[in-house]
Design an enzyme around this catalytic site. Structure first.
Site, PDB file in Angstrom:
ATOM      1  N   GLY A  17      33.486  41.180  36.485  1.00  0.00           N
ATOM      2  CA  GLY A  17      34.466  41.629  34.802  1.00  0.00           C
ATOM      3  C   GLY A  17      33.690  42.770  35.161  1.00  0.00           C
ATOM      4  O   GLY A  17      32.081  43.262  35.257  1.00  0.00           O
ATOM      5  N   ALA A  18      34.100  44.088  34.506  1.00  0.00           N
ATOM      6  CA  ALA A  18      33.963  45.613  34.464  1.00  0.00           C
ATOM      7  C   ALA A  18      32.948  45.947  33.570  1.00  0.00           C
ATOM      8  O   ALA A  18      32.018  46.388  33.720  1.00  0.00           O
ATOM      9  CB  ALA A  18      35.382  46.110  34.626  1.00  0.00           C
ATOM     10  N   CYS A 125      43.595  37.023  33.856  1.00  0.00           N
ATOM     11  CA  CYS A 125      42.226  37.024  34.446  1.00  0.00           C
ATOM     12  C   CYS A 125      40.996  37.182  33.472  1.00  0.00           C
ATOM     13  O   CYS A 125      41.525  36.093  32.850  1.00  0.00           O
ATOM     14  CB  CYS A 125      41.679  38.553  35.037  1.00  0.00           C
ATOM     15  SG  CYS A 125      39.976  38.424  36.163  1.00  0.00           S
ATOM     16  N   ASP A 194      39.767  48.233  34.346  1.00  0.00           N
ATOM     17  CA  ASP A 194      38.541  48.055  34.949  1.00  0.00           C
ATOM     18  C   ASP A 194      38.202  49.430  35.126  1.00  0.00           C
ATOM     19  O   ASP A 194      37.241  50.028  35.540  1.00  0.00           O
ATOM     20  CB  ASP A 194      39.339  47.794  36.375  1.00  0.00           C
ATOM     21  CG  ASP A 194      38.543  45.851  36.578  1.00  0.00           C
ATOM     22  OD1 ASP A 194      39.237  45.871  36.096  1.00  0.00           O
ATOM     23  OD2 ASP A 194      37.113  46.061  37.000  1.00  0.00           O
ATOM     24  N   ASN A 204      43.379  47.320  36.529  1.00  0.00           N
ATOM     25  CA  ASN A 204      43.010  46.423  36.157  1.00  0.00           C
ATOM     26  C   ASN A 204      43.303  44.975  37.100  1.00  0.00           C
ATOM     27  O   ASN A 204      43.693  45.721  38.199  1.00  0.00           O
ATOM     28  CB  ASN A 204      43.699  46.005  34.437  1.00  0.00           C
ATOM     29  CG  ASN A 204      42.721  44.514  33.839  1.00  0.00           C
ATOM     30  OD1 ASN A 204      41.521  44.376  34.248  1.00  0.00           O
ATOM     31  ND2 ASN A 204      43.784  43.476  33.669  1.00  0.00           N
ATOM     32  N   LYS A 205      43.264  43.663  36.989  1.00  0.00           N
ATOM     33  CA  LYS A 205      43.130  43.434  38.083  1.00  0.00           C
ATOM     34  C   LYS A 205      44.611  43.035  38.477  1.00  0.00           C
ATOM     35  O   LYS A 205      45.450  42.567  37.601  1.00  0.00           O
ATOM     36  CB  LYS A 205      42.291  41.420  37.682  1.00  0.00           C
ATOM     37  CG  LYS A 205      43.242  40.259  38.237  1.00  0.00           C
ATOM     38  CD  LYS A 205      41.887  40.132  39.295  1.00  0.00           C
ATOM     39  CE  LYS A 205      40.254  40.878  39.115  1.00  0.00           C
ATOM     40  NZ  LYS A 205      39.502  40.950  39.984  1.00  0.00           N
TER      41      LYS A 205
HETATM   42  P1  RI2 Z   1      35.308  42.935  30.685  1.00  0.00           P
HETATM   43  C1  RI2 Z   1      37.244  41.922  36.099  1.00  0.00           C
HETATM   44  O1  RI2 Z   1      37.921  42.315  37.423  1.00  0.00           O
HETATM   45  C2  RI2 Z   1      39.016  41.703  35.599  1.00  0.00           C
HETATM   46  O2  RI2 Z   1      40.371  42.639  36.073  1.00  0.00           O
HETATM   47  C3  RI2 Z   1      38.864  42.245  34.498  1.00  0.00           C
HETATM   48  O3  RI2 Z   1      40.392  42.390  33.369  1.00  0.00           O
HETATM   49  C4  RI2 Z   1      37.581  42.906  33.780  1.00  0.00           C
HETATM   50  O4  RI2 Z   1      37.027  42.729  34.870  1.00  0.00           O
HETATM   51  C5  RI2 Z   1      38.008  43.547  32.958  1.00  0.00           C
HETATM   52  O5  RI2 Z   1      36.735  42.816  32.352  1.00  0.00           O
HETATM   53  P2  RI2 Z   1      37.095  41.269  38.369  1.00  0.00           P
HETATM   54  O6  RI2 Z   1      35.052  41.847  37.969  1.00  0.00           O
HETATM   55  O7  RI2 Z   1      35.225  44.313  31.249  1.00  0.00           O
HETATM   56  O8  RI2 Z   1      36.950  39.466  38.314  1.00  0.00           O
HETATM   57  O9  RI2 Z   1      36.460  43.124  29.873  1.00  0.00           O
HETATM   58  O10 RI2 Z   1      37.118  41.979  39.339  1.00  0.00           O
HETATM   59  O11 RI2 Z   1      34.832  41.563  30.926  1.00  0.00           O
END
Ligand code: RI2
Length: 308
Positions: A17-18, A125, A194, A204-205
């Site tokens: 999560g970013a 996601c 992201d 993003n995802k």
């Molecule tokens: P929040 C995630 O990436 C997803 O792409 C999600 O939309 C984004 O981070 C933002 O997440 P991954 O780590 O900061 O699953 O909103 O590849 O939690």
């Protein structure tokens, strides 16, 4: 967790999560500073540079990590000794983490106002910020239904539907290829970010751009829920965002396809600004076309420093 352990956990997606990876990076540098033993200024700066490098190499796409790490070390070179430097790093990290958590709450409150009673929402996601918007609207008593995509190959959609179900939200899991078919019923799409480029494109995802296109076709609103530290300063200077590609073992089991078949596993995609109705940030709702101005204002004099 030390710097190496944090970087490994970000790489293998134990921490994902970013926003979370940005806070984890800040926290790892804070612990590094708190536990630092030496007192030679130049040696400390060299060790800090190495620690930053280890964290930044863990995942390449989300600029949140870069911004979190740089916010944590900001001003360190102006300090006179190691004691002052380590104290500044710890206080910067604390401020970054606190602001980051507050931003999620503000975005939740702002975004929830876009949700009407009876609305059908789609998300993709697992974005803590998009989920905050949805949960805030639900806690306000709005009767909502949510469709959440599975998000192959990591299936972060399972985390999303579990979280929403715990909250009591009427939640339906769909496979990624059902997006266009289900979009007919949807009023709003809320996704996370992201990285957002200086011209307002969303990284993003993988699959996010399909939701945007389908939303555009069926006139559903497409909202990006993003703290401003997901705006990428490097893109101001023309850099492209590196799209992470992960191992093919995430997509196929060994021997499942003939060895002559190539497997491509990109983790993120880019959604052009024209498909985005608004970006919901802690500074308020803005158009993708406003990102440049906000970035320049936030960078201030630092725009003349090396950000690339
Ligand atoms: P929040 C995630 O990436 C997803 O792409 C999600 O939309 C984004 O981070 C933002 O997440 P991954 O780590 O900061 O699953 O909103 O590849 O939690």
């Amino acid at each position: 967790m030390n710097v190496e352990q944090t970087a490994a956990s970000i790489k293998d997606m134990t921490i994902r999560g970013a926003g979370k990876i940005a806070r984890a990076g800040a926290s790892a540098l804070s612990d590094f500073a708190a536990g630092y033993k030496g007192n030679d200024r130049e040696t400390f700066l060299g060790d800090l540079e190495k620690a930053k490098g280890i964290l930044l190499e863990s995942r390449p796409t989300a600029v949140s990590l870069w911004n979190g790490v740089h916010a944590t070390v900001r001003g360190v070179e102006d300090m006179r000794d190691v004691g002052e430097m380590t104290a500044l790093i710890q206080s910067n990290a604390e401020t970054f983490i606190e602001n980051s958590n507050n931003a999620i709450r503000f975005i939740g409150e702002i975004g929830a106002k876009r949700v009407k009673d009876g609305d059908v929402i789609m998300t993709h996601c697992n974005s803590s910020v998009a989920l905050e918007v949805i949960k805030t609207a639900f806690r306000q008593g709005k009767d909502i239904k949510v469709y959440a995509t599975e998000s192959r190959p990591w299936r972060q959609g399972i985390l999303t539907v579990t979280d929403l179900a715990k909250e009591g939200v009427d939640t339906t899991l769909i496979i990624d290829s059902a997006v266009r078919s289900v979009m007919k019923k949807v009023n709003e799409v809320f996704v996370g970010a992201d990285t957002i480029t200086s011209h307002g494109a969303l990284i993003n995802k993988i699959g996010t751009s399909q939701l945007a296109l389908a939303a555009n076709e069926s006139r559903a609103q497409f909202y990006v829920c993003s703290e401003t530290y997901k705006f990428s300063p490097m893109t101001l200077f023309g850099d492209r965002v590196t799209i992470e590609e992960r191992d093919i073992s995430e997509v196929v089991r060994e021997g499942e396809v003939p060895s002559s078949v190539k497997v491509f596993n990109p983790v993120f995609d880019s959604t052009p600004p024209k498909y985005i109705d608004a970006i919901i940030t802690e500074l308020g709702m803005m158009s993708p076309g406003s990102v440049y101005d906000v970035m320049v204002k936030q960078l201030g004099d630092r725009i003349f420093q090396k950000v690339i």
